[in-house]
Scaffold this motif. Structure first.
Motif, short mmCIF file in Angstrom:
data_model
loop_
_atom_site.label_atom_id
_atom_site.label_comp_id
_atom_site.label_asym_id
_atom_site.label_seq_id
_atom_site.Cartn_x
_atom_site.Cartn_y
_atom_site.Cartn_z
N ILE A 80 6.70 12.66 12.71
CA ILE A 80 6.19 13.39 11.17
C ILE A 80 5.97 14.96 11.17
O ILE A 80 6.54 15.47 10.05
N ALA A 81 5.40 15.43 12.14
CA ALA A 81 5.41 16.83 12.24
C ALA A 81 6.82 17.55 12.16
O ALA A 81 6.82 18.64 11.53
N GLN A 82 7.68 17.09 12.98
CA GLN A 82 9.11 17.63 12.85
C GLN A 82 9.63 17.34 11.44
O GLN A 82 10.28 18.53 10.97
N ILE A 83 9.54 16.50 10.62
CA ILE A 83 9.94 16.23 9.40
C ILE A 83 9.17 17.33 8.38
O ILE A 83 9.88 18.04 7.74
N ALA A 84 8.00 17.30 8.67
CA ALA A 84 7.26 18.06 7.96
C ALA A 84 7.66 19.52 7.88
O ALA A 84 7.84 20.61 7.07
N GLU A 85 7.97 20.01 9.25
CA GLU A 85 8.32 21.24 9.53
C GLU A 85 9.92 21.56 8.84
O GLU A 85 9.98 22.65 8.21
N THR A 86 10.89 20.61 9.07
CA THR A 86 11.98 20.80 8.56
C THR A 86 11.87 20.88 6.93
O THR A 86 12.56 21.78 6.43
N THR A 87 11.19 20.14 6.49
CA THR A 87 11.25 20.32 4.92
C THR A 87 10.21 21.10 4.31
O THR A 87 10.08 21.48 3.40
N ARG A 88 9.29 21.75 5.32
CA ARG A 88 8.60 22.79 4.89
C ARG A 88 7.51 22.13 3.86
O ARG A 88 6.87 23.09 2.88
N ALA A 89 7.22 21.10 4.07
CA ALA A 89 6.14 20.47 2.99
C ALA A 89 4.87 20.77 3.48
O ALA A 89 4.41 21.20 4.50
N LYS A 90 4.04 20.74 2.21
CA LYS A 90 2.49 21.23 2.30
C LYS A 90 1.87 20.03 2.06
O LYS A 90 0.50 20.29 2.38
N ILE A 91 2.12 19.16 1.54
CA ILE A 91 1.43 18.16 1.23
C ILE A 91 1.88 16.54 1.68
O ILE A 91 3.18 16.32 1.47
N ILE A 92 1.23 16.21 2.53
CA ILE A 92 1.66 14.73 3.08
C ILE A 92 0.75 13.59 2.59
O ILE A 92 -0.49 13.87 2.93
N VAL A 93 1.24 12.53 2.19
CA VAL A 93 0.49 11.53 1.53
C VAL A 93 0.54 10.33 2.39
O VAL A 93 1.80 9.72 2.84
N PHE A 94 -0.45 9.45 2.89
CA PHE A 94 -0.68 8.27 3.56
C PHE A 94 -1.36 7.40 2.70
O PHE A 94 -2.16 7.76 1.74
N SER A 95 -1.20 5.84 2.93
CA SER A 95 -2.31 4.93 2.62
C SER A 95 -3.34 5.04 3.62
O SER A 95 -2.87 5.03 4.74
N ASN A 96 -4.41 5.00 3.08
CA ASN A 96 -5.49 4.94 4.00
C ASN A 96 -5.73 3.32 4.53
O ASN A 96 -6.73 2.63 4.48
N ASN A 97 -4.50 2.92 5.10
CA ASN A 97 -4.54 1.43 5.53
C ASN A 97 -4.64 1.66 7.14
O ASN A 97 -4.78 2.52 7.64
N ALA A 109 0.50 -1.35 -0.15
CA ALA A 109 0.02 0.24 -0.01
C ALA A 109 0.80 1.33 0.13
O ALA A 109 0.45 2.49 -0.44
N SER A 110 2.09 1.32 0.69
CA SER A 110 2.80 2.39 0.55
C SER A 110 3.47 2.48 -0.67
O SER A 110 3.88 3.73 -1.04
N LEU A 130 -5.60 -9.05 3.31
CA LEU A 130 -6.95 -8.91 2.53
C LEU A 130 -6.92 -7.63 1.67
O LEU A 130 -7.21 -7.40 0.79
N THR A 131 -6.54 -6.66 2.72
CA THR A 131 -6.63 -5.08 1.90
C THR A 131 -5.49 -5.04 0.78
O THR A 131 -5.54 -4.18 0.03
N GLU A 132 -4.33 -5.96 0.90
CA GLU A 132 -3.48 -5.71 0.10
C GLU A 132 -3.76 -6.64 -1.16
O GLU A 132 -2.89 -6.47 -2.24
N ALA A 133 -4.46 -7.65 -1.05
CA ALA A 133 -4.57 -8.75 -2.21
C ALA A 133 -4.93 -8.14 -3.50
O ALA A 133 -6.00 -7.42 -3.49
N GLU A 134 -4.45 -8.75 -4.39
CA GLU A 134 -4.96 -8.39 -5.92
C GLU A 134 -6.04 -9.06 -6.21
O GLU A 134 -7.05 -8.72 -7.06
#
Lengths: 247, 321
Positions: free
Chosen positions: B79-96, B17-18, B196-200
């Motif tokens: 994760i918030a520390q990394i977001a701050e350091t990189t000044r990222a505006k968009i963070i993507v997760f898998s909805n798993n 999923a990642s 189950l959630t990863e199965a093709e």
């Protein structure tokens, strides 16, 4: 032990899903409203079981919604719980709703906050995690089992392809799903008792929404099923392999 | 301001999923003319630099044993520390499972609008909108994210994995890691089985199979297709199969490439959990079963006769007979 159970009103699982106002609003015409099944079957029933095991337990229910949410919260009270709180505001996004619940929870000194793993209408799976962060307490998502041992919760949670057991000191926010408890049917005594249980209405705090729904759409209809005679399963295998390229 | 992708691992290995989330995040980065960078917390066994082939140029790695098990509260702060350091505006997760545990709290911490269950790339032509599943897969909503920072949790199996040439630069990230309050005491993996959630491909059985003793042929079929097993709610409620195989509105929602339903009538609640499957096959002896209306292929017939022959035919096609 003081437990807060979050209750959401959702359309019945068999409700026809349609939209009005140029696909911007859910069509509530003829829709039966129920307690979100995850909130009812798992988190509320588990809270009631904990109260049955320890009579000193106090259960508060909370819902965020306008007056039309009251039949659903009364039904929840008929199952169990000591009193209910309704935050009198139109539903907005998860951030707004969680913010309202967190505001109540801040003053309630709850040991345990239960949510369903998601609501069956917006499927956000967000409220529990957001409340926990607003309150700066731990969050355990997707619980399939919940036990208490003094001031510690022992929780089994779903992970990809398995389960994990974890222990956490209270207070904690837990989102519940199948396995935590079994569905119950309210009895007449419960229904009568619910009529006189307190249902407090409070006004919302000023709070913003971070997202908004612009429009809805329905999935494209299927082209129709291709039926294969029962004595030709090898033809089905061939079609899946060559036509659908499914394996 | 890169697009950050949370890369989820289990026992040191990156989850499928990642990989979808990385490809998806890389595409968003391309749309916005920026870079896609990964976040990995915990110790790993996989070669992370090779994830470059899915589109990340850098990986911020917090190599901490304290992060080997998920404590959402601790993860959010890191994760918030990394977001701050990189000044990222968009963070993507898998909805798993992990994404559902972390993304909502991170949304509060960063005051970033969250869309969970996204199924499309964002439309940035007018604001920032995404399509997500609602009503348990019976409909979609187009959601506008109205904040400067945004978090997207992508539904599993909603975005195709594609590879290219590329190696990611590894950036060790020194994060302040809190002592967690959640202690994991035991992990049970359904070993050898496909999540189950990863199965093709998913093979699912219902009440029409009459009893748990008849699951052998379902398992054989699943094995021939390298598929995960699932079941309908009555089957799980009757304890014929474990609850973690229950798919449907109140069970697990899945979206595999191929879903094969055997002896399942197709109640609306069941369909809600599987109707995002790409191809649906229904085998049922009742021609009136509502599931046929939602199916792409169907056989009206006795599963006990059809399924073993179907399995043989698949094995033959795959050359494993």
């Amino acid at each position: 032990m003081k437990i807060l159970v979050c209750i959401s009103k959702t359309p019945d699982t068999t409700a026809k899903i349609a939209f009005t106002d140029n696909n911007t609003k859910f069509d509530t015409n003829g829709v039966q409203w129920i307690i979100n099944p995850y909130d009812e079957w798992y988190s509320l029933v588990r809270a009631i079981e904990l109260k049955e095991a320890d009579a000193s337990t106090v259960i508060h229910l909370i819902t965020v919604g306008i007056a039309d949410a009251e039949p659903v919260i009364r039904k929840a009270l008929a199952l169990g719980g000591d009193e209910a709180i309704r935050v009198n505001t139109e539903n907005s996004d998860a951030y707004y709703i969680a913010g309202q619940i967190a505001e109540i929870a801040k003053h309630g000194q709850y040991d345990l906050i239960f949510t369903g793993k998601e609501t069956i209408d917006y499927n956000g799976s967000s409220i529990g995690g957001m409340i926990a962060e607003f309150l700066n307490i731990p969050y355990v998502a997707l619980a399939t089992k919940f036990e208490l041992n003094a001031s510690k919760a022992i929780i089994t949670r779903e992970i990809e392809g398995g389960e994990e057991i974890c222990e956490v000191e209270l207070p904690v926010v837990v989102s519940c799903q199948k396995g935590v408890a079994e569905q119950r049917i309210p009895n007449m005594r419960g229904i009568m008792a619910a009529r006189t249980k307190p249902l407090k209405v409070t006004e919302p705090v000023a709070f913003e929404s971070l997202t908004s729904i612009i429009s809805f759409e329905l999935p494209h209809a299927k082209a129709g099923v291709k039926l294969i005679p029962a004595d030709q399963p090898e033809e089905l295998a061939r079609l899946l392999h060559e036509e659908a390229k499914a394996f | 301001m890169p697009v950050l992708i949370f890369i989820d691992t289990a026992e040191g290995h990156v989850k499928k999923a990642s990989l979808e989330a990385i490809c998806y995040g890389a595409k968003i980065a391309e749309q916005l003319n920026t870079a896609a960078e990964g976040i990995v917390l915990s110790e790993v066994k996989d070669d992370l630099a090779s994830l470059g082939k899915y589109g990340v140029t850098k990986i911020h790695h917090v190599n901490s044993v304290a992060l080997n098990h998920l404590d959402a509260q601790v993860y959010i702060k890191v994760i918030a520390q990394i977001a701050e350091t990189t000044r990222a505006k968009i963070i993507v997760f898998s909805n798993n499972a992990d994404g559902k545990a972390i993304a909502p709290g991170l949304s509060v911490r960063l005051k970033a609008g969250l869309v969970s269950g996204a199924v499309t790339l964002p439309d940035t032509s007018k604001g920032f909108t995404l399509k997500k599943t609602v009503f348990s897969g019976k409909a979609f909503a187009n959601v506008s994210v109205n904040t400067d920072k945004k978090i997207i949790a992508l539904n599993p199996n909603a975005y195709k994995i594609e590879t290219r040439d590329g190696v990611a630069e590894m950036i060790p990230f020194q994060a302040a890691v809190d002592d967690g309050k959640v202690k994991v005491t035991k992990v049970t993996k359904a070993s050898g089985e496909i999540p189950l959630t990863e199965a093709e491909i998913v093979v699912s059985g219902g009440r029409g199979l009459k009893g748990p003793e008849n699951w052998g042929m379902i398992e054989d079929l699943a094995k021939s297709l390298h598929a995960a097993l699932a079941c309908s709610r009555p089957v799980a409620d009757a304890h014929w199969r474990p609850h973690n195989e229950h798919v449907g509105q109140t069970g697990i929602a899945i979206a595999p490439n191929l879903y094969i339903a055997i002896g399942i009538s197709g109640a609306i609640q069941h369909l809600a959990g599987v109707n995002r499957s790409k191809t649906i096959v229904v085998i049922n002896k009742d021609p009136e079963a509502p599931f046929f209306k939602a199916a792409d292929y169907g056989i009206v017939g006795d599963a006990f006769e059809v399924v073993p022959k179907f399995t043989e035919a698949i094995k033959k096609l795959k050359g494993i007979a």
